[in-house]
Design a protein around this motif. Structure first.
Motif, short mmCIF file in Angstrom:
data_model
loop_
_atom_site.label_atom_id
_atom_site.label_comp_id
_atom_site.label_asym_id
_atom_site.label_seq_id
_atom_site.Cartn_x
_atom_site.Cartn_y
_atom_site.Cartn_z
N ALA A 281 3.16 -0.96 4.21
CA ALA A 281 3.30 -0.05 4.01
C ALA A 281 4.45 0.68 3.25
O ALA A 281 5.71 0.97 3.89
CB ALA A 281 2.49 1.06 5.06
N ARG B 246 -7.48 -0.88 5.12
CA ARG B 246 -7.66 -1.79 3.57
C ARG B 246 -6.49 -3.07 4.08
O ARG B 246 -7.17 -3.38 3.64
CB ARG B 246 -6.71 -0.44 2.74
CG ARG B 246 -7.06 1.02 2.96
CD ARG B 246 -7.98 1.75 1.53
NE ARG B 246 -8.44 2.99 1.55
CZ ARG B 246 -8.75 3.56 1.28
NH1 ARG B 246 -7.72 4.38 0.27
NH2 ARG B 246 -9.98 3.93 1.03
N LYS B 247 -6.10 -2.75 4.43
CA LYS B 247 -5.30 -3.99 5.05
C LYS B 247 -6.20 -5.30 5.27
O LYS B 247 -6.00 -6.28 4.51
CB LYS B 247 -3.94 -4.14 5.87
CG LYS B 247 -3.04 -4.76 6.15
CD LYS B 247 -2.53 -5.06 7.18
CE LYS B 247 -1.48 -6.22 7.49
NZ LYS B 247 -0.13 -5.89 9.13
N ILE C 127 0.67 -0.73 0.38
CA ILE C 127 -0.34 -0.19 -0.38
C ILE C 127 0.59 1.08 -0.15
O ILE C 127 1.59 1.54 1.05
CB ILE C 127 -1.20 -0.58 1.06
CG1 ILE C 127 -1.89 -1.46 0.93
CG2 ILE C 127 -2.07 1.08 1.07
CD1 ILE C 127 -2.62 -1.25 2.03
N ARG D 43 1.36 -10.77 2.38
CA ARG D 43 2.33 -9.99 3.55
C ARG D 43 1.71 -8.96 2.62
O ARG D 43 1.90 -8.68 2.16
CB ARG D 43 4.04 -10.69 3.19
CG ARG D 43 3.48 -11.83 4.08
CD ARG D 43 5.32 -12.81 3.52
NE ARG D 43 4.19 -13.62 2.50
CZ ARG D 43 5.18 -14.62 2.19
NH1 ARG D 43 6.28 -14.82 2.59
NH2 ARG D 43 4.82 -15.30 1.02
N CYS D 44 2.11 -7.48 3.62
CA CYS D 44 0.96 -6.16 3.01
C CYS D 44 2.22 -5.63 4.13
O CYS D 44 2.59 -5.93 4.82
CB CYS D 44 0.40 -6.28 3.91
SG CYS D 44 -1.37 -5.07 3.53
N TYR E 179 -4.49 2.71 6.99
CA TYR E 179 -3.44 2.02 6.32
C TYR E 179 -4.07 0.47 6.69
O TYR E 179 -5.01 -0.49 5.94
CB TYR E 179 -2.36 1.80 6.44
CG TYR E 179 -1.34 0.84 5.93
CD1 TYR E 179 -1.16 0.58 5.07
CD2 TYR E 179 -0.94 0.07 7.94
CE1 TYR E 179 -0.09 -0.99 4.66
CE2 TYR E 179 -0.01 -1.45 7.46
CZ TYR E 179 -0.24 -1.44 5.99
OH TYR E 179 1.06 -3.23 5.74
N GLU E 180 -4.87 0.24 7.92
CA GLU E 180 -5.06 -1.12 8.78
C GLU E 180 -6.45 -1.73 8.34
O GLU E 180 -6.53 -2.66 7.83
CB GLU E 180 -5.26 -0.73 10.26
CG GLU E 180 -3.80 -0.50 11.05
CD GLU E 180 -2.93 -2.12 10.93
OE1 GLU E 180 -3.19 -2.74 10.53
OE2 GLU E 180 -1.66 -1.15 10.81
#
Ligand code: GTP
Length: 337
Positions: free
Chosen positions: A183, A144-145, A125, A180-181, A141-142
């Motif tokens: 930022a 969207r993850k 992201i 695996r995500c 971010y959290e």
């Protein structure tokens, strides 16, 4: 060395999310600023990156404009999604069309799983530098993850159900699995962290390399030994526990030397600093050969290890001098090449 191992990496995501920018910063020595000149990628831009001699990455940078994506999902589907080792999917955190972005991701992941069940999936992201000012806690971010992970879980469940209904079983290792995500921003070291993590998983014999580095660490009375790939300066391997181990789970030597108290971003910071400094050296017609320093109780060297790698050795034992580290490294070098 043995025959080159080829790995196909798909780089996908909506137009303007930053795919070509990342590739250019990591593999082509662009600075973040240089990427402002990049135009949209037309169709698929294929490139080959030789990584560590025997590992060859085939990078497919897939232009993200809707017309191209629709074509990847239909006419080109079996070409694009076959034999994929890794899908790297890039989202733009500032996008105002999250539902539509997620839908494309959904379709692409479904196509990937149909053609390359065992591919690894990384979701980056991106453009976090633009979001961090308004949302320093990274709530967006959290969220969207979580959405991305939910899509993956649904696809995995549906594939399983479909296979069961038709009396088939999905082969082991092809069930799909966790994403695996990361930022990221091309403006800081977070980009190196994400890409190190990707490349790290593609390196054969990583366990063996790690054990040799741990041996070298102990032989040198060092705190840590880390190997970087020469061109990209991405981290390949480190001594002791795997990259990204939680500080509470380090090995005995790491705990005793105080490694757990160090900056967890130290590797990617080094990657970024060295690449930036090397660029400056190029401008003045000089070549960066390495680094050595002694400060506080510490000795540090960064030196070429093999043709494709540099090694960092850090000791915080006040008796150890850089010359000793260099001597040991010379002795070890043949062993590693
Ligand atoms: P297509 O080729 O059309 O699929 O787009 P792309 O995903 O390859 O996007 P590209 O790399 O061309 O980037 C578009 C613009 O976003 C460029 O002007 C980059 O400078 C900018 N950009 C990329 N990454 C970042 C980032 O992390 N932060 C900020 N602020 N800008 C970024």
């Amino acid at each position: 060395s043995a025959a080159a191992r080829r790995s196909k990496l798909l780089l996908m995501g909506k137009s303007g999310s930053g795919k070509t920018s990342m590739r250019s910063v990591i593999f082509s020595n662009y600075s973040a600023k240089d990427t402002r000149r990049l135009g949209a990628t037309i169709d698929v831009d294929q490139s080959t990156v030789r990584f560590l001699g025997s590992l060859v990455l085939n990078l497919w940078d897939c232009g993200g404009q809707n017309a191209f994506v629709d074509n990847y999902l239909t006419a080109q589907q079996s070409t694009i999604f076959a034999n994929v080792a890794v899908l790297i999917y890039v989202f733009d955190i500032t996008s105002t069309e999250w539902e539509a972005d997620l839908k494309y991701f959904d379709e692409i992941l479904t196509a990937l799983r149909e053609n390359s069940g065992d591919a690894g999936v990384w979701v980056l992201i991106n453009k976090m530098d633009l979001a961090d000012k308004e949302d320093p806690a990274r709530k967006k971010y959290e969220e969207r993850k979580a959405d991305v992970i939910a899509v993956e879980e649904r696809i995995r469940r549906e594939r399983k159900e479909k296979a069961e209904k038709s009396g088939k079983k999905i082969p082991e290792g092809e069930e799909g699995g966790s994403i695996r995500c990361f930022a990221t921003s091309i403006w800081d070291e977070s980009l190196y962290k994400a890409w190190s993590s990707i490349v790290h998983t593609l390196i054969p014999n990583i366990g063996l390399i790690t054990s040799h580095l741990t041996f070298l660490r102990d032989l040198c009375l060092a705190a840590e030994v880390v190997v970087f790939e020469t061109e990209t300066f991405l981290v390949i391997a480190k001594s002791g526990t795997p990259l990204d181990t939680d500080p509470s789970e380090l090995d005995v030597a790491e705990t005793e030397s105080g490694i757990g108290k160090l900056d967890r971003q130290r590797f990617e910071k080094i990657s970024e600093i060295v690449k930036g400094f090397r660029k400056t050296c190029q401008r003045t017609g000089e070549q960066w050969l390495g680094f050595e320093s002694t400060f506080d109780q510490c000795s540090v060297i960064v030196e070429p290890m093999t043709r494709n790698s540099f090694v960092l050795v850090v000791s915080n034992d006040s008796r150890i001098e850089t010359a000793m580290l260099q001597y040991n490294l010379n002795m070890a070098r043949n062993h590693f090449s």
